[in-house]
Design a protein around this motif. Structure first.
Motif, short mmCIF file in Angstrom:
data_model
loop_
_atom_site.label_atom_id
_atom_site.label_comp_id
_atom_site.label_asym_id
_atom_site.label_seq_id
_atom_site.Cartn_x
_atom_site.Cartn_y
_atom_site.Cartn_z
N THR A 30 1.06 1.77 1.61
CA THR A 30 0.86 2.94 2.33
C THR A 30 1.21 4.18 1.31
O THR A 30 2.05 4.14 0.43
CB THR A 30 1.93 3.06 3.40
OG1 THR A 30 1.90 1.96 4.04
CG2 THR A 30 1.89 4.50 4.55
N LEU A 31 0.11 5.01 1.25
CA LEU A 31 0.01 6.08 0.29
C LEU A 31 0.06 7.37 1.03
O LEU A 31 -1.07 7.63 1.73
CB LEU A 31 -0.92 5.96 -0.77
CG LEU A 31 -0.74 4.93 -1.79
CD1 LEU A 31 -2.03 4.69 -2.72
CD2 LEU A 31 0.55 4.99 -2.76
N ALA A 52 -9.13 1.42 -3.21
CA ALA A 52 -8.90 -0.06 -3.21
C ALA A 52 -8.08 -0.22 -4.58
O ALA A 52 -6.96 -0.88 -4.41
CB ALA A 52 -10.16 -0.92 -3.12
N ALA A 53 -8.50 0.12 -5.63
CA ALA A 53 -7.83 -0.19 -6.85
C ALA A 53 -6.50 0.51 -6.85
O ALA A 53 -5.39 0.14 -7.13
CB ALA A 53 -8.58 0.51 -8.03
N ILE A 54 -6.15 1.79 -6.47
CA ILE A 54 -4.96 2.71 -6.30
C ILE A 54 -4.07 1.90 -5.22
O ILE A 54 -2.87 1.79 -5.74
CB ILE A 54 -5.37 4.15 -5.95
CG1 ILE A 54 -5.92 4.95 -6.83
CG2 ILE A 54 -4.17 4.70 -5.43
CD1 ILE A 54 -5.35 5.53 -7.82
N TYR A 55 -4.59 1.37 -4.49
CA TYR A 55 -3.84 0.69 -3.25
C TYR A 55 -3.12 -0.37 -3.85
O TYR A 55 -1.87 -0.90 -3.50
CB TYR A 55 -4.62 0.69 -1.81
CG TYR A 55 -4.33 1.93 -1.01
CD1 TYR A 55 -4.91 2.90 -0.98
CD2 TYR A 55 -3.20 1.83 -0.08
CE1 TYR A 55 -4.84 4.30 -0.50
CE2 TYR A 55 -3.03 2.97 0.76
CZ TYR A 55 -3.84 4.20 0.76
OH TYR A 55 -3.63 5.16 1.53
N ARG A 56 -4.16 -1.29 -4.45
CA ARG A 56 -3.67 -2.56 -5.08
C ARG A 56 -2.61 -2.11 -6.03
O ARG A 56 -1.44 -3.05 -5.89
CB ARG A 56 -4.94 -3.17 -5.69
CG ARG A 56 -5.68 -4.17 -4.88
CD ARG A 56 -6.38 -5.14 -5.56
NE ARG A 56 -7.56 -4.41 -6.62
CZ ARG A 56 -8.49 -3.96 -6.23
NH1 ARG A 56 -9.03 -4.05 -5.06
NH2 ARG A 56 -9.31 -3.56 -7.12
N SER A 57 -2.68 -1.43 -6.94
CA SER A 57 -1.69 -1.15 -8.08
C SER A 57 -0.16 -0.42 -7.56
O SER A 57 0.70 -0.72 -7.98
CB SER A 57 -2.38 -0.16 -8.94
OG SER A 57 -1.86 1.25 -8.52
N ALA A 58 -0.43 0.13 -6.00
CA ALA A 58 0.64 0.64 -5.54
C ALA A 58 1.55 -0.32 -4.60
O ALA A 58 2.51 -0.20 -4.25
CB ALA A 58 0.27 1.87 -4.44
#
Lengths: 282, 291
Positions: B76-77, B60-66
């Motif tokens: 989308t990662l 969630a943290a990674i997606y928020r920052s992306a």
């Protein structure tokens, strides 16, 4: 067995050589056991380090394809995360070196194996938990420290000064050692009331895993819980933030006092729980 | 005090002692049962849920920052949207319950302590007894996993992982159970090393680290770099963890299932051959009293 005794000299020599070879094999196996196990345990923890580093390397690499071009983990850059992982590895290695006995607490309690520690002239918890010093853990501590130094070399001069790291790092390591002892003791408390339930192991697994990620990724109430109620944040998040200069001065000074209060409460509850021990609880 | 009074007093004292003992025993028996049930709940239901849930917060943290908007749902990662990651983690919670773990087997202790001798004199194959543990584990865990899935679906509805079809469910279950049997064989092989080694638990832990990582228990294998996902797709852990979840989600189809089936079957046969070899060599080494 069932064979004739060797009669001629060459046969006797051959027989003697066979026996000596068997002895040599047994001796080799006997003496190499502990070396092999030593190697395995060092390798086991190294695999844990490698898989953690690989996971975060891959997660941060995902940011290369993202719209923003780079990702951070709730304010933690990849360089910060390397330091965080270093602190986590050091904390894990300290636990493995000195406090490995905590894994056996539930079983020992059930089997009444605490008798000999209760009659010795010293604090039962101290005598019990420190009994299993691990040279393998110490080797892993060196490896973990090596990674931490490497990670710090990436931030010194950019984010923080060398002087800051010089005073903050010893404080951080001391804090990790202190917090690790009382958090480990905390996990064992539940076993004193709900023995043989695996709840001690579960709480250890649950909170250790949560503490292996920066608490900033969790919702605020959960992060506060990990700071003040079950302070696993003191084992990795707080020391890393201290070294990286992410904390305000007031909080950095006050939080160790919270840990002292936590330690006093845990020791008090442990003593109360130990009164329930009656040698044959299983 | 007369003799009669002394007799009554003694009887009362005995009755009080008996009553106190009875109350204590009843409490003790209750405690034992509750502890056993708590232990069962912890081992069978909660076990294996921590790591995926913690990773969900990390994702969630990674997606928020992306995400340009700061909302995880917009990013989308590596071809994975955040909602898909949530369903992947839901799949992990179910699949990991079905995978055989080393705790289900204490073969190394039986070898160390020389207890397998009695089985070797009996007119059946010892391995059948060990296989019985695998079958019991699988039946129990299929029931537990089904209950957990139903409960989570009742609470979360379509946000939970819902299989795209019955065919996909059958394919995923086949791969997971075959992969679980591979895990079982690997656990048996590592346990039989107790014929030569004093301690094998560290080998089991290492094997589990590798299986978790290359299988996708930490992050989806198809989200890893290409070199890693290509290499891991040749190993059974990928077809036991990551691929079945993607099949359930509809990201992989029948062609992938058939490829996975072939890879897992070949590795299962190889592991069984290795299991036979180590067992035979180990028995030749065994002296009946452990190390």
């Amino acid at each position: 067995m069932g064979q004739q005794r060797p009669s001629s000299l060459p046969e006797r020599l051959q027989w003697g050589l066979r026996v000596m070879r068997a002895y040599a094999r047994i001796g080799w196996v006997r003496k190499s056991q502990f070396r092999w196990e030593f190697f395995n345990q060092v390798l086991m923890d190294s695999l844990f380090y490698v898989s953690s580093i690989a996971t975060f390397t891959m997660l941060y690499a995902l940011g290369d394809d993202s719209a923003s071009g780079a990702v951070s983990l709730a304010g933690w850059s990849f360089a910060d995360m390397k330091v965080f992982l270093g602190m986590t590895f050091v904390a894990d290695a300290l636990m493995m070196t000195f406090l490995g006995q905590q894994w056996h607490f539930g079983g020992d309690l059930k089997n009444g194996a605490l008798d000999s520690f209760r009659v010795r002239p010293g604090p039962t918890a101290f005598l019990y938990f420190y009994q299993r010093f691990s040279p393998e853990g110490l080797t892993n501590l060196l490896i973990a420290s090596g990674w931490l130094v490497y990670a710090l070399s990436g931030v010194v001069g950019h984010q923080v000064s060398g002087w800051h790291v010089a005073w903050a790092l010893p404080c951080a390591i001391g804090l990790i050692a202190f917090a690790q002892v009382f958090v480990s003791l905390f996990y064992c408390l539940v076993e004193l009331w709900l023995m043989n339930s695996d709840l001690g192991q579960l709480s250890s697994q649950l909170f250790t895993t949560m503490g292996e990620r920066p608490i900033d990724v969790y919702p605020s109430p959960m992060a506060r819980f990990l700071l003040y109620v079950v302070p696993v944040a003191a084992v990795s998040w707080f020391p890393s933030s201290l070294v990286l200069g992410k904390l305000s001065g007031g909080f950095a000074l006050a939080y160790p006092l919270v840990l002292v209060v936590f330690a006093l409460i845990v020791v008090r509850i442990f003593r109360i729980g130990l009164r329930r021990y009656d040698s044959a609880m299983g | 005090m007369t003799r009669a009074e002394a007799k009554v007093s003694s009887w009362e004292s005995d009755a009080r002692t008996d009553l106190a003992l009875l109350v204590k025993t009843v409490g003790y028996e209750f405690r034992k049962r509750i502890q056993f049930r708590t232990g069962f709940f912890v081992r069978e239901v909660l076990n294996g849920m921590v790591q995926p849930l913690v990773m969900l917060f990390v994702f969630a943290a990674i997606y928020r920052s992306a995400s340009a908007s700061g909302d995880a749902a917009d990013a989308t990662l590596g071809s994975w949207q955040y909602s898909e990651i949530v369903r992947y983690v839901a799949g992990l919670l179910i699949v990991m319950k079905l995978v055989f773990n080393a705790r289900g087997l204490d073969l190394s202790a039986e070898i160390f302590e020389g207890r397998i001798t009695k089985y070797l004199t009996m007119p059946f194959r010892y391995f059948v007894l060990i296989q019985g543990r695998f079958v019991q584990f699988t039946i129990m865990q299929v029931v537990v996993a089904t209950l957990v899935w139903c409960l989570a679906y009742a609470l979360m509805g379509d946000r939970w992982l819902v299989p795209v079809s019955w065919l996909a469910t059958g394919q995923a279950l086949t791969l997971v159970l075959l992969g679980s049997y591979c895990c079982f064989l690997l656990t048996v092989i590592l346990n039989t090393l107790a014929f030569w080694l004093d301690v094998v638990w560290s080998l089991l832990v290492m094997a589990w680290f590798v299986i978790s990582f290359v299988g996708g228990a930490i992050m989806p294998v198809s989200q890893m770099p290409v070199w890693a996902s290509s290499a891991f797709s040749w190993l059974f852990p990928y077809w036991m963890i990551s691929a079945p979840i993607e099949i359930l989600m509809g990201r992989l189809g029948t062609d992938a299932f058939l490829r996975g089936l072939a890879i897992v079957t070949v590795q299962l046969v190889l592991l069984d051959a290795l299991r036979r070899f180590t067992w035979r060599r180990g028995l030749a080494h065994y002296v009946g009293a452990g190390m």
